[in-house]
Design a protein around this motif. Sequence first.
Motif, PDB file in Angstrom:
ATOM      1  N   ASN A 242       0.828  -1.208   0.000  1.00 48.76           N
ATOM      2  CA  ASN A 242       0.000   0.000   0.000  1.00 48.76           C
ATOM      3  C   ASN A 242       0.858   1.252   0.000  1.00 48.76           C
ATOM      4  OD1 ASN A 242      -2.265  -1.595   0.011  1.00 48.76           O
ATOM      5  ND2 ASN A 242      -2.941  -1.031   2.076  1.00 48.76           N
ATOM      6  N   THR A 243       0.218   2.360  -0.327  1.00 46.23           N
ATOM      7  CA  THR A 243       0.903   3.651  -0.358  1.00 46.23           C
ATOM      8  C   THR A 243       1.052   4.216   1.054  1.00 46.23           C
ATOM      9  OG1 THR A 243      -1.112   4.991  -0.501  1.00 46.23           O
ATOM     10  CG2 THR A 243      -0.225   4.106  -2.573  1.00 46.23           C
ATOM     11  N   VAL A 244       1.716   5.338   1.156  1.00 46.69           N
ATOM     12  CA  VAL A 244       1.846   6.024   2.442  1.00 46.69           C
ATOM     13  C   VAL A 244       0.485   6.449   2.974  1.00 46.69           C
ATOM     14  CG1 VAL A 244       4.205   6.840   2.079  1.00 46.69           C
ATOM     15  CG2 VAL A 244       2.284   8.225   1.235  1.00 46.69           C
ATOM     16  N   GLU A 245      -0.518   6.535   2.080  1.00 41.64           N
ATOM     17  CA  GLU A 245      -1.889   6.844   2.492  1.00 41.64           C
ATOM     18  C   GLU A 245      -2.710   5.570   2.691  1.00 41.64           C
ATOM     19  OE1 GLU A 245      -3.175  10.814   0.307  1.00 41.64           O
ATOM     20  OE2 GLU A 245      -2.290   9.414  -1.126  1.00 41.64           O
ATOM     21  N   ASN A 246      -2.017   4.411   2.676  1.00 41.93           N
ATOM     22  CA  ASN A 246      -2.639   3.099   2.878  1.00 41.93           C
ATOM     23  C   ASN A 246      -3.643   2.757   1.783  1.00 41.93           C
ATOM     24  OD1 ASN A 246      -2.657   0.695   4.366  1.00 41.93           O
ATOM     25  ND2 ASN A 246      -4.536   1.281   5.441  1.00 41.93           N
ATOM     26  N   LYS A 247      -3.338   3.161   0.550  1.00 45.02           N
ATOM     27  CA  LYS A 247      -4.176   2.827  -0.594  1.00 45.02           C
ATOM     28  C   LYS A 247      -3.498   1.736  -1.421  1.00 45.02           C
ATOM     29  CE  LYS A 247      -5.852   7.614  -1.128  1.00 45.02           C
ATOM     30  NZ  LYS A 247      -5.885   8.775  -2.049  1.00 45.02           N
ATOM     31  N   PRO A 248      -4.249   0.727  -1.878  1.00 45.00           N
ATOM     32  CA  PRO A 248      -3.661  -0.351  -2.693  1.00 45.00           C
ATOM     33  C   PRO A 248      -3.561   0.034  -4.166  1.00 45.00           C
ATOM     34  CG  PRO A 248      -5.961  -0.824  -2.312  1.00 45.00           C
ATOM     35  CD  PRO A 248      -5.673   0.470  -1.567  1.00 45.00           C
ATOM     36  N   VAL A 249      -2.871   1.120  -4.458  1.00 46.21           N
ATOM     37  CA  VAL A 249      -2.849   1.659  -5.816  1.00 46.21           C
ATOM     38  C   VAL A 249      -2.210   0.686  -6.804  1.00 46.21           C
ATOM     39  CG1 VAL A 249      -1.887   3.481  -7.299  1.00 46.21           C
ATOM     40  CG2 VAL A 249      -2.901   4.068  -5.081  1.00 46.21           C
ATOM     41  N   TYR A 250      -0.986   0.282  -6.534  1.00 47.02           N
ATOM     42  CA  TYR A 250      -0.265  -0.562  -7.483  1.00 47.02           C
ATOM     43  C   TYR A 250      -0.919  -1.938  -7.623  1.00 47.02           C
ATOM     44  CZ  TYR A 250       3.738  -2.847  -9.772  1.00 47.02           C
ATOM     45  OH  TYR A 250       4.552  -3.528 -10.637  1.00 47.02           O
ATOM     46  N   ALA A 251      -1.412  -2.483  -6.527  1.00 49.28           N
ATOM     47  CA  ALA A 251      -2.105  -3.766  -6.594  1.00 49.28           C
ATOM     48  C   ALA A 251      -3.340  -3.663  -7.481  1.00 49.28           C
ATOM     49  CB  ALA A 251      -2.492  -4.227  -5.191  1.00 49.28           C
ATOM     50  N   THR A 252      -4.063  -2.546  -7.367  1.00 47.15           N
ATOM     51  CA  THR A 252      -5.248  -2.335  -8.199  1.00 47.15           C
ATOM     52  C   THR A 252      -4.866  -2.251  -9.665  1.00 47.15           C
ATOM     53  OG1 THR A 252      -6.350  -1.164  -6.388  1.00 47.15           O
ATOM     54  CG2 THR A 252      -7.217  -0.810  -8.597  1.00 47.15           C
ATOM     55  N   GLU A 253      -3.772  -1.564  -9.956  1.00 44.42           N
ATOM     56  CA  GLU A 253      -3.313  -1.429 -11.344  1.00 44.42           C
ATOM     57  C   GLU A 253      -2.904  -2.777 -11.930  1.00 44.42           C
ATOM     58  OE1 GLU A 253      -1.501   3.136 -11.101  1.00 44.42           O
ATOM     59  OE2 GLU A 253      -0.257   1.417 -10.513  1.00 44.42           O
ATOM     60  N   MET A 254      -2.145  -3.557 -11.163  1.00 43.89           N
ATOM     61  CA  MET A 254      -1.647  -4.826 -11.673  1.00 43.89           C
ATOM     62  C   MET A 254      -2.764  -5.872 -11.802  1.00 43.89           C
ATOM     63  SD  MET A 254       1.413  -4.242 -12.492  1.00 43.89           S
ATOM     64  CE  MET A 254       2.169  -5.847 -12.780  1.00 43.89           C
ATOM     65  N   GLN A 255      -3.734  -5.808 -10.910  1.00 40.72           N
ATOM     66  CA  GLN A 255      -4.886  -6.698 -11.041  1.00 40.72           C
ATOM     67  C   GLN A 255      -5.643  -6.393 -12.329  1.00 40.72           C
ATOM     68  OE1 GLN A 255      -7.600  -6.577  -7.718  1.00 40.72           O
ATOM     69  NE2 GLN A 255      -8.696  -8.414  -8.357  1.00 40.72           N
ATOM     70  N   SER A 256      -5.704  -5.128 -12.689  1.00 36.60           N
ATOM     71  CA  SER A 256      -6.414  -4.722 -13.898  1.00 36.60           C
ATOM     72  C   SER A 256      -5.722  -5.233 -15.162  1.00 36.60           C
ATOM     73  CB  SER A 256      -6.525  -3.192 -13.941  1.00 36.60           C
ATOM     74  OG  SER A 256      -7.142  -2.754 -15.143  1.00 36.60           O
ATOM     75  N   GLY A 320     -11.192   8.026 -12.408  1.00 34.95           N
ATOM     76  CA  GLY A 320     -12.014   7.129 -13.210  1.00 34.95           C
ATOM     77  C   GLY A 320     -11.441   5.751 -13.427  1.00 34.95           C
ATOM     78  N   PHE A 321     -10.219   5.484 -12.929  1.00 33.03           N
ATOM     79  CA  PHE A 321      -9.590   4.181 -13.162  1.00 33.03           C
ATOM     80  C   PHE A 321     -10.465   3.048 -12.613  1.00 33.03           C
ATOM     81  CE2 PHE A 321      -6.844   0.616 -12.201  1.00 33.03           C
ATOM     82  CZ  PHE A 321      -6.029   0.554 -13.300  1.00 33.03           C
ATOM     83  N   PRO A 322     -10.656   1.937 -13.337  1.00 32.20           N
ATOM     84  CA  PRO A 322      -9.969   1.532 -14.572  1.00 32.20           C
ATOM     85  C   PRO A 322     -10.715   1.886 -15.848  1.00 32.20           C
ATOM     86  CG  PRO A 322     -11.200  -0.313 -13.713  1.00 32.20           C
ATOM     87  CD  PRO A 322     -11.450   0.832 -12.774  1.00 32.20           C
ATOM     88  N   ASN A 323     -11.518   2.906 -15.778  1.00 32.00           N
ATOM     89  CA  ASN A 323     -12.244   3.375 -16.964  1.00 32.00           C
ATOM     90  C   ASN A 323     -11.946   4.847 -17.197  1.00 32.00           C
ATOM     91  OD1 ASN A 323     -13.836   0.854 -17.477  1.00 32.00           O
ATOM     92  ND2 ASN A 323     -14.657   1.336 -15.445  1.00 32.00           N
ATOM     93  N   GLN A 324     -10.660   5.192 -17.163  1.00 34.07           N
ATOM     94  CA  GLN A 324     -10.262   6.580 -17.314  1.00 34.07           C
ATOM     95  C   GLN A 324     -10.574   7.073 -18.721  1.00 34.07           C
ATOM     96  OE1 GLN A 324      -6.190   5.813 -16.113  1.00 34.07           O
ATOM     97  NE2 GLN A 324      -5.436   6.148 -18.183  1.00 34.07           N
ATOM     98  N   THR A 325     -10.644   8.375 -18.882  1.00 34.07           N
ATOM     99  CA  THR A 325     -10.999   8.967 -20.172  1.00 34.07           C
ATOM    100  C   THR A 325      -9.785   9.554 -20.881  1.00 34.07           C
ATOM    101  OG1 THR A 325     -11.566  11.049 -19.053  1.00 34.07           O
ATOM    102  CG2 THR A 325     -13.354   9.472 -19.430  1.00 34.07           C
ATOM    103  N   ASN A 326      -8.584   9.311 -20.328  1.00 36.70           N
ATOM    104  CA  ASN A 326      -7.361   9.747 -20.996  1.00 36.70           C
ATOM    105  C   ASN A 326      -6.350   8.599 -20.930  1.00 36.70           C
ATOM    106  OD1 ASN A 326      -6.183   9.798 -18.374  1.00 36.70           O
ATOM    107  ND2 ASN A 326      -6.813  11.926 -18.093  1.00 36.70           N
ATOM    108  N   THR A 327      -5.118   8.877 -21.319  1.00 39.24           N
ATOM    109  CA  THR A 327      -4.116   7.810 -21.394  1.00 39.24           C
ATOM    110  C   THR A 327      -3.111   7.877 -20.254  1.00 39.24           C
ATOM    111  OG1 THR A 327      -2.751   9.153 -22.887  1.00 39.24           O
ATOM    112  CG2 THR A 327      -4.337   7.633 -23.902  1.00 39.24           C
TER     113      THR A 327
END
Length: 449
Positions: A242-256, A320-327
Amino acid sequence: MAKKLPPSVFSCDSTFSQGGDEEDVLAQKYASDFYGLKFGDTADVMNLFMLNDTEKSGAVCLDGTPAGFYFSPAVDPANANNWQIYFQGGGWCYDELDCWGRSFSNLGSSTKWAKTASLGGLLSSDCSKNPDFCNYNRVWLVYCDGNSFSGMRTDPLPVVGTDGKVKNLFFRGRYIIDETLKALNAHFGLGSADNVLLTGCSAGGLATYLHTDYVHQQLSAIAPNMKKFKSAPISGFFLEHNTVENKPVYATEMQSIFKLANSTQGLNEQCIRSKPADQQWKCNFAQYAYAHTRSDIFPLNSALDSWQTGCIYTSELPPGFPNQTNTDNGICAAAPGWHDCAGDPEKCDQSQIKSMNHYMQDFGAIMQTSEASATYHRPGNGAFIHSCHTHCEAQSDDFFTFAVNGVTMQQAVSKWWTSDGTDPSSDHSYTPCYYKDGPQGPRKCNPTC
């Protein structure tokens, strides 16, 4: 020496030439400066070969263009049967529009790949610096599938881009591995291999963890008289953290991206079997693949890797991840108040540097005492884990200067490579110091960094 490449099977087609626009040139220059990669005219030339018949084999990049590899033959006939096989890195794409954007770059399309390239550090051809491997046959699998050569999606994924047009994306990383090994066997003499070192950096370092046992298995069939196969992943031990804010950001990205690329059958088979279906995405992480790796393996990594401090520990998901509107390709070093510290530990305040040390402690615990510990402590294995705030240093000249307890990375690899595989792992294990966490700097604890 390698056999001459039959043009009917492969080509280095003139349409697959070096990028000519300013953006491509700048991107290649950055890669050279940061990762030890060099494209275009180089002193140590590796030539580009494109896989043909890719519509039939499926070995294509994200945009459907043929995949390929760089190759240079052994210079010394005495090393004609010795090989280094290298997975290129370059991050990942995480959702449909992110991968769509990537498909226009050299990490998703072969259209503008340079015809020649070279590598440094562990893959240097300078025998005065790199005597163990300088004269080996050298293969560089070019990275263009978006998920560390693990994609197994049979059908293309149609994506509506920001231009409003539909474009098919192909996630075929495992196909690229298979077809490259077939090509090397059929036309370059891989079937006579005696000694093979598998390596790669960053996303290619992760690929090395994910595919070490698979490549070993394939080579055992291709080269039945192979005497030694070992693996040395570089900067690829990205934590599920998790991040310093205790968010599973990278895990969410890699699961996607695991789901997008249909990577279940493209990862370590034993890892996949060990987990229920809803947890198999974890096998896209080094720590879980490493736990099930049976081949001799020697990780080369910073416990405070500069990519991880920004893009795992202090990152945020795009809106909006994992349905973001940009790249957007993730948002690194975006946690409030952490941007400067994430980029340079010397800019961390006392609380922040203690947090960075905590990440290093977690790195060590995950590698040495979690489910991965059996691999870490297995005879024949080892690891060189240091504290330098860098990334992919082992494929640059830092490979020859970074040291732990007076032993450089190059010396540690040499000792491990030339061992017979029965040594206790403690004979080949190097651990980092921690950053100085006083009220003020300097923070650095390793003077060779």
